[in-house]
Design an enzyme around this catalytic site. Sequence first.
Site, PDB file in Angstrom:
ATOM      1  N   GLN A 106       4.401   1.233 -15.167  1.00 11.24           N
ATOM      2  CA  GLN A 106       5.508   1.899 -14.469  1.00 11.24           C
ATOM      3  C   GLN A 106       6.837   1.256 -14.879  1.00 11.24           C
ATOM      4  O   GLN A 106       7.048   0.062 -14.679  1.00 11.24           O
ATOM      5  CB  GLN A 106       5.359   1.819 -12.951  1.00 11.24           C
ATOM      6  CG  GLN A 106       6.414   2.693 -12.269  1.00 11.24           C
ATOM      7  CD  GLN A 106       6.460   2.567 -10.768  1.00 11.24           C
ATOM      8  OE1 GLN A 106       6.609   1.473 -10.242  1.00 11.24           O
ATOM      9  NE2 GLN A 106       6.334   3.688 -10.074  1.00 11.24           N
ATOM     10  N   TYR A 200      15.238   3.669  -6.170  1.00  9.23           N
ATOM     11  CA  TYR A 200      15.757   2.993  -7.362  1.00  9.23           C
ATOM     12  C   TYR A 200      16.649   3.946  -8.173  1.00  9.23           C
ATOM     13  O   TYR A 200      16.932   5.062  -7.741  1.00  9.23           O
ATOM     14  CB  TYR A 200      14.592   2.416  -8.170  1.00  9.23           C
ATOM     15  CG  TYR A 200      13.768   1.462  -7.328  1.00  9.23           C
ATOM     16  CD1 TYR A 200      14.307   0.248  -6.902  1.00  9.23           C
ATOM     17  CD2 TYR A 200      12.477   1.785  -6.912  1.00  9.23           C
ATOM     18  CE1 TYR A 200      13.572  -0.620  -6.094  1.00  9.23           C
ATOM     19  CE2 TYR A 200      11.744   0.939  -6.105  1.00  9.23           C
ATOM     20  CZ  TYR A 200      12.299  -0.273  -5.702  1.00  9.23           C
ATOM     21  OH  TYR A 200      11.580  -1.126  -4.896  1.00  9.23           O
ATOM     22  N   ARG A 248       7.391   9.778 -11.341  1.00  8.78           N
ATOM     23  CA  ARG A 248       7.142   9.610  -9.896  1.00  8.78           C
ATOM     24  C   ARG A 248       8.386  10.015  -9.101  1.00  8.78           C
ATOM     25  O   ARG A 248       9.510   9.642  -9.446  1.00  8.78           O
ATOM     26  CB  ARG A 248       6.791   8.148  -9.586  1.00  8.78           C
ATOM     27  CG  ARG A 248       6.187   7.998  -8.204  1.00  8.78           C
ATOM     28  CD  ARG A 248       5.624   6.611  -7.942  1.00  8.78           C
ATOM     29  NE  ARG A 248       4.486   6.738  -7.030  1.00  8.78           N
ATOM     30  CZ  ARG A 248       4.188   5.879  -6.060  1.00  8.78           C
ATOM     31  NH1 ARG A 248       4.917   4.807  -5.869  1.00  8.78           N
ATOM     32  NH2 ARG A 248       3.149   6.066  -5.280  1.00  8.78           N
ATOM     33  N   GLY A 340      -2.684   3.328  -2.557  1.00 11.98           N
ATOM     34  CA  GLY A 340      -1.952   2.064  -2.631  1.00 11.98           C
ATOM     35  C   GLY A 340      -2.607   0.971  -1.827  1.00 11.98           C
ATOM     36  O   GLY A 340      -3.446   0.217  -2.317  1.00 11.98           O
ATOM     37  N   ARG A 341      -2.238   0.895  -0.541  1.00 13.18           N
ATOM     38  CA  ARG A 341      -2.636  -0.254   0.260  1.00 13.18           C
ATOM     39  C   ARG A 341      -4.141  -0.433   0.348  1.00 13.18           C
ATOM     40  O   ARG A 341      -4.638  -1.572   0.352  1.00 13.18           O
ATOM     41  CB  ARG A 341      -2.010  -0.135   1.648  1.00 13.18           C
ATOM     42  CG  ARG A 341      -0.493  -0.344   1.622  1.00 13.18           C
ATOM     43  CD  ARG A 341       0.167   0.191   2.858  1.00 13.18           C
ATOM     44  NE  ARG A 341       0.050   1.637   2.945  1.00 13.18           N
ATOM     45  CZ  ARG A 341       0.340   2.353   4.025  1.00 13.18           C
ATOM     46  NH1 ARG A 341       0.754   1.746   5.114  1.00 13.18           N
ATOM     47  NH2 ARG A 341       0.218   3.662   4.014  1.00 13.18           N
TER      48      ARG A 341
HETATM   49  C1  LIG Z   1       3.828  -4.067  -1.109  1.00 11.48           C
HETATM   50  C2  LIG Z   1       4.119  -2.743  -1.745  1.00 11.48           C
HETATM   51  C3  LIG Z   1       4.638  -2.713  -3.036  1.00 11.48           C
HETATM   52  C4  LIG Z   1       4.956  -1.489  -3.641  1.00 11.48           C
HETATM   53  N1  LIG Z   1       5.445  -1.471  -4.929  1.00 11.48           N
HETATM   54  C5  LIG Z   1       5.702  -0.282  -5.537  1.00 11.48           C
HETATM   55  C6  LIG Z   1       6.135  -0.228  -6.906  1.00 11.48           C
HETATM   56  O1  LIG Z   1       6.269  -1.237  -7.603  1.00 11.48           O
HETATM   57  N2  LIG Z   1       6.397   0.996  -7.428  1.00 11.48           N
HETATM   58  C7  LIG Z   1       6.254   2.153  -6.706  1.00 11.48           C
HETATM   59  O2  LIG Z   1       6.504   3.242  -7.222  1.00 11.48           O
HETATM   60  N3  LIG Z   1       5.811   2.124  -5.424  1.00 11.48           N
HETATM   61  C8  LIG Z   1       5.518   0.946  -4.839  1.00 11.48           C
HETATM   62  N4  LIG Z   1       5.024   0.936  -3.547  1.00 11.48           N
HETATM   63  C9  LIG Z   1       4.697   2.203  -2.880  1.00 11.48           C
HETATM   64  C10 LIG Z   1       3.223   2.539  -3.082  1.00 11.48           C
HETATM   65  O3  LIG Z   1       2.969   2.876  -4.454  1.00 11.48           O
HETATM   66  C11 LIG Z   1       2.771   3.710  -2.228  1.00 11.48           C
HETATM   67  O4  LIG Z   1       3.634   4.797  -2.431  1.00 11.48           O
HETATM   68  C12 LIG Z   1       2.719   3.372  -0.736  1.00 11.48           C
HETATM   69  O5  LIG Z   1       2.029   2.155  -0.508  1.00 11.48           O
HETATM   70  C13 LIG Z   1       2.038   4.506   0.068  1.00 11.48           C
HETATM   71  O6  LIG Z   1       0.725   4.714  -0.408  1.00 11.48           O
HETATM   72  P1  LIG Z   1      -0.565   4.227   0.453  1.00 11.48           P
HETATM   73  O7  LIG Z   1      -0.476   4.935   1.786  1.00 11.48           O
HETATM   74  O8  LIG Z   1      -1.775   4.679  -0.347  1.00 11.48           O
HETATM   75  O9  LIG Z   1      -0.456   2.741   0.568  1.00 11.48           O
HETATM   76  C14 LIG Z   1       4.729  -0.279  -2.931  1.00 11.48           C
HETATM   77  C15 LIG Z   1       4.187  -0.315  -1.638  1.00 11.48           C
HETATM   78  C16 LIG Z   1       3.870  -1.527  -1.051  1.00 11.48           C
HETATM   79  C17 LIG Z   1       3.256  -1.539   0.325  1.00 11.48           C
END
Ligand SMILES: Cc1cc2nc3c(=O)[nH]c(=O)nc-3n(C[C@H](O)[C@H](O)[C@H](O)COP(=O)(O)O)c2cc1C
Length: 392
Positions: A106, A200, A248, A340-341
């Site tokens: 990314q 961003y 994205r 993600g999480r």
């Molecule tokens: C600790 C953390 C770091 C993240 N870093 C990024 C990142 O580097 N780039 C990005 O596009 N989204 C980032 N996100 C957003 C996640 O990609 C994702 O959109 C978000 O966690 C919701 O998805 P989930 O419900 O499956 O966790 C981050 C989220 C968290 C919690």
Amino acid sequence: MTDACPTLFSPLVLGPVTLKNRIVMAPLTRQMAEPDGTPTDEMAAYYARRARGGLGMIITEGTYEQDGWQSKAYLSQPGIATDAHVAGWKKVVDAVHAHDCKIIVQLMHGGRVCDPRCLNGEPPVSASATHSGGWVLYTDTDYEKNIRAIDGPWPKVTFGPARALRVDDIHAIADGFAAGAARAVAAGADGVEVHGANGYLLWQFINPKTNLRTDDFGGSPENNIRFAKLVGDKIRAAIGPGKLIVLRLSQDGVDDFTGAWPGVAYAEAIGAALKGSAYDALHWASFDYAANRQTDSAEPMPAALRRTSGLPMIANGGIFDGATAETALTSGAADAVAIGRAIFAHPDWAYIVRSGMPYDWMPFDRKYVIRPPLDYGLAYPLALTDPKWPAP
Ligand SMILES: Cc1cc2nc3c(=O)[nH]c(=O)nc-3n(C[C@H](O)[C@H](O)[C@H](O)COP(=O)(O)O)c2cc1C
């Protein structure tokens, strides 16, 4: 093992690459690189462990693509701007490929919300001369406070007022994205994701609240998305047709969690403008992929973007179990899901979903996602008895 979620575990052709299933790890910033941005062996182990869990593709954490141009957003953020960065990423990519999992890097530019400690005294840059209200850079759990030894309220990071980019700056930054993409491919990656989401730089152009321009790069959905399209075009010219390029998008930003596009109609216009662009696929970022926060239509944003762009969609946000993932795919919202999480916390998410094993995800939500040495040890399913399970 049952065959739960047949669509989720079917292969997907995404532009020039084929994923073995439709489970994608969402990009997650970890701040685990060397201070100079070189990816570490710890990162290779972290990503490989998740690849071993049976994912179709990993999207790496946001990575700065250019030294200078105020693109680095976080301390210890990885870069893809030097030969040392390429060598570090090659170790990550090889470790992930060893588990038959695709990986794309990314690419991001932080714009007006770069940590000021990364800016060497320069002002941040943005679409317009706006000023972010600032945000808390770290998560807000007591657990994390404890390991960081923080007493009292979380420090809020404030940012300086942003300088509006000139058109020649925009082209130079787009060239930087292309050079970063070429380096990612040199490291062996299957492609790149351009970060147009979450507050961003490219989001600051796409979001009408932060883009106040009156030239070709602002003032309408078509103009607001022009910078992101330019980046896609330059990347395609740099890396050719054989590699995947994803864009994205999101409504929220890290400094604005009430973000909303002006209606689903706005998503439709953005989708239409991306039709026939250099991008192979789109990726919707949110905390609930189905909630669009709009009054003009109930259609989920990823579904509207998918319908109007004609591009495959990776939907992300609030998908914790197999049934929700399967519904995202069969409802027409998405062709793949990004988790993600849950994968952060639980490297074997795919295995558990496929087995149909009952599992309570919530104890792993955030609690064990702080530092890799902790999550290696703790975020592991105790009931997983078949270490030889073949990845789907
Ligand atoms: C600790 C953390 C770091 C993240 N870093 C990024 C990142 O580097 N780039 C990005 O596009 N989204 C980032 N996100 C957003 C996640 O990609 C994702 O959109 C978000 O966690 C919701 O998805 P989930 O419900 O499956 O966790 C981050 C989220 C968290 C919690």
